[in-house]
Design an enzyme around this catalytic site. Structure first.
Site, mmCIF file in Angstrom:
data_model
loop_
_atom_site.group_PDB
_atom_site.id
_atom_site.type_symbol
_atom_site.label_atom_id
_atom_site.label_comp_id
_atom_site.label_asym_id
_atom_site.label_seq_id
_atom_site.Cartn_x
_atom_site.Cartn_y
_atom_site.Cartn_z
ATOM 1 N N GLY A 52 0.531 -1.334 -0.209
ATOM 2 C CA GLY A 52 0.039 0.624 0.433
ATOM 3 C C GLY A 52 0.688 1.484 -0.090
ATOM 4 N N GLY A 53 2.040 1.323 -0.971
ATOM 5 C CA GLY A 53 2.614 2.632 -1.007
ATOM 6 C C GLY A 53 3.686 2.564 0.092
ATOM 7 N N GLN A 130 -0.980 1.540 7.153
ATOM 8 C CA GLN A 130 -1.710 1.018 6.636
ATOM 9 C C GLN A 130 -2.893 0.473 7.080
ATOM 10 O OE1 GLN A 130 -3.691 0.715 3.490
ATOM 11 N NE2 GLN A 130 -2.438 2.054 2.057
ATOM 12 N N MET A 177 -2.350 -5.604 -2.309
ATOM 13 C CA MET A 177 -3.980 -5.793 -2.575
ATOM 14 C C MET A 177 -4.784 -5.606 -4.219
ATOM 15 S SD MET A 177 -5.216 -5.106 0.577
ATOM 16 C CE MET A 177 -3.752 -6.178 1.659
ATOM 17 N N GLU A 196 -0.724 -2.381 -14.967
ATOM 18 C CA GLU A 196 0.213 -2.555 -14.227
ATOM 19 C C GLU A 196 1.919 -1.735 -14.504
ATOM 20 O OE1 GLU A 196 2.786 -1.805 -10.868
ATOM 21 O OE2 GLU A 196 0.992 -2.479 -10.558
ATOM 22 N N CYS A 410 -11.596 -16.193 5.574
ATOM 23 C CA CYS A 410 -13.241 -16.369 4.857
ATOM 24 C C CYS A 410 -14.206 -15.370 5.238
ATOM 25 C CB CYS A 410 -13.594 -18.148 4.686
ATOM 26 S SG CYS A 410 -13.516 -18.255 6.648
#
Length: 561
Positions: A52-53, A130, A177, A196, A410
């Site tokens: 996430g960066g 994050q 992610m 990407e 799940c």
């Protein structure tokens, strides 16, 4: 003391039953911290970046070493405090208190901007956690695969008569992610084209089977998509390019996907979104020398990206934001109608949240995949009638590559989380699995986040920005005895746009663990039902009654109190 964010060191969590710390309650956070930095898990482990960066597991390497040392020494009645990735204190508490309490990236609201945060980060005073990076419960891209799968399946139900066969998804981003998207689309029966800009990320997703193929050019990619959709095959295709260039080009060509979304790291314009026409190395260099200009360039490209998404939406293509705040960034650059297409939660996921259903995950501290397969079977045994869940578990075993310690996710709700946790604890007690199991979740859950552009977008009562709820969630999980609890700011959507909480609990096979599990794995999802019932969702009110929740104002409103 010199502070280093770079170290050429390979970190992997210990396996087996030999303890480094004094008990499994402190061994668990130690192993999960290390697992977050496993090179098979983290995006940039040498700089402590998990996903996430710039989502980090520790503020710097000196802090990492100190955390490891503190966890190794921590007693059964002590609690370690972590302030933005830095261990700041060890205090005497009690056996049923959390062993670790974590606060990451939290800023007083007026100062909650990327500009101010980046100043603090540069001074070594803050760390971006994050969601699961700084709370030590990241499990790789599997952590979001099922949520993305459920989103795509629900989109198929709503828009395409219940099936995505012969359809294709257009999206971008193959980071920690976004990397879940192509596999989730395939599992949902759709083809996908994912843009990407970093070849290394495509290589990683090909290696772990999250992406099936890479196209050489846009024409090649479209030819593959056309062929596979015509044949009814669900194949994922990656293209190394910039989404800010490709999506407008597709609009100009009149290409019509069946679903459009995005999971680039648009939440962080300084580190996570490559401006059009730039090379990645140039982007990194300019982020240091001209942060303001770099952010503006990235946001201009995001504006072009969102205009293309709006064009697809206007064509009638189901288009949705997947929670990276790209609409907000575009709006700040003059795209006034950026929010004309919805976020994924109000569009597809909120009914699940109303029942406390969300991302329940667990990790085998032994490192033995067989422990996960045994727990998979236990889930099927307990949740016997949910064939959709059984199908997910079968697909996960077949297709999902474990990253680091074996793990599973799940989506289950209030009705089942406590039962599953107690069953796992009993498996540890009886020796059915070879070592304790930790149970956690994403901060993206029904009662643990306030994020007006994502999880709490378009709440029925207008309470999108009320962040009391994640604070109450963290407090209740602490009081209930979770093994570690975290409270973060800015995850998913960036500084100033979210607050959220996480928890992890250890199943070590003891009676004491069972008592904690009963409290935590009931109370944690119950806060989600409470939050949505309070906002006026009938489904949540019904669930609260079915599960016997004591919600005074909801009961009064329903004429029951």
């Amino acid at each position: 003391m010199p502070e280093s964010k770079y170290r050429q060191q390979t970190i992997r969590a210990p396996r087996g039953t030999v303890l480094t710390a004094k008990s499994w309650l402190t061994e668990a956070p130690l192993r999960m911290l290390m697992n977050n930095l496993d090179p098979d898990v983290a995006e940039n482990p040498h700089e402590l970046v998990v996903y996430g960066g710039i989502g980090r597991a520790a503020r710097n390497w000196e802090c990492y070493d100190a955390i490891v040392d503190a966890l190794t020494r921590l007693e059964a009645d002590e609690t370690l405090l972590i302030q933005s990735g830095k261990p700041v204190g060890v205090f005497k508490t009690h056996d049923n208190a959390p062993r670790v309490l974590i606060a990451n990236s939290n800023l007083v609201p007026h100062w909650a901007t990327w500009e101010h945060f980046n100043e603090l980060d540069a001074k070594g005073l803050a760390m971006y956690g994050q969601m699961t990076a700084g709370s030590w419960i990241y499990i790789g891209s599997q952590g979001i695969v099922q949520g993305t799968y459920e989103t795509f399946v629900e989109a198929g139900r709503q828009h395409y008569n219940g099936t995505l066969a012969g359809r294709w998804v257009l999206t971008a981003g193959l980071g920690g992610m976004g990397g879940a998207q192509p596999l989730a689309a395939t599992l949902a029966g759709a083809c996908s084209l994912t843009i990407e800009c970093q070849q290394s990320r495509i290589d990683f997703r090909l290696r772990t089977r999250y992406v099936d193929e890479q196209a050489a050019t846009l024409d090649d990619a479209l030819a593959r998509i056309t062929r596979y959709t015509r044949e009814g095959k669900a194949v994922s295709v990656a293209l190394c390019a910039n989404a800010a260039d490709i999506l407008p080009e597709l609009v100009n060509r009149g290409v019509r996907p069946d679903l459009v979304t995005d999971q680039t790291s648009a939440h962080d314009p300084l580190h996570g979104y490559l401006p059009s026409g730039w090379r990645w190395e140039e982007y990194q260099k300019n982020a240091q020398s001209d942060p303001h200009g770099t952010m503006q360039a990235a946001k201009r490209s995001m504006a072009a990206h969102v205009r293309a998404m709006l064009a697809f939406s206007k064509m009638g293509v189901p288009t949705f934001d997947y929670g990276n705040n790209i609409r907000q960034m575009a709006k700040e650059m003059g795209v006034e109608n950026a929010f004309d297409f919805p976020g994924f939660v109000p569009a597809y996921i909120r009914p699940l949240f109303c029942r406390g259903i969300g991302p329940f995950r667990w990790v085998a501290l032994s490192g033995d995949p067989q422990d996960i397969y045994k727990t998979d079977a236990k889930v099927k045994e307990i949740v016997a009638e949910d064939k959709h869940l059984h199908h997910w578990l079968d697909m996960a075993r077949e297709r999902i590559h474990f990253q680091g310690l074996p793990a599973r996710i799940c989506w289950v709700g209030l009705e089942w989380r406590q039962k599953l946790g107690l069953a796992f604890n009993e498996m540890v007690r009886c020796g059915e699995v070879s070592a304790p199991i930790v149970i956690g979740r994403d901060h993206l859950d029904s009662g643990s986040v306030a994020s007006p552009n994502r999880e709490t977008e378009a709440m029925r009562d207008g309470s999108d920005a009320v962040s009391d709820w994640p604070l109450l969630n963290a407090l209740l999980n602490t009081a209930s005895g979770a093994t570690w609890v975290s409270l973060h700011h800015g995850g998913g959507v960036g500084m100033g746009f979210s607050q959220h909480a996480g928890m992890v609990i250890v199943c070590d096979g003891t009676d004491e663990a069972a008592a904690r599990i009963r409290r935590v794995l009931h109370n944690d999802p119950a806060t989600g039902v409470m939050r949505h019932a309070d906002a006026g969702y009938d489904l949540a009110v019904e669930c609260s009654v079915e599960q016997g929740l004591n919600l005074p104002m909801v009961a009064a409103t329903q004429g029951k109190g």
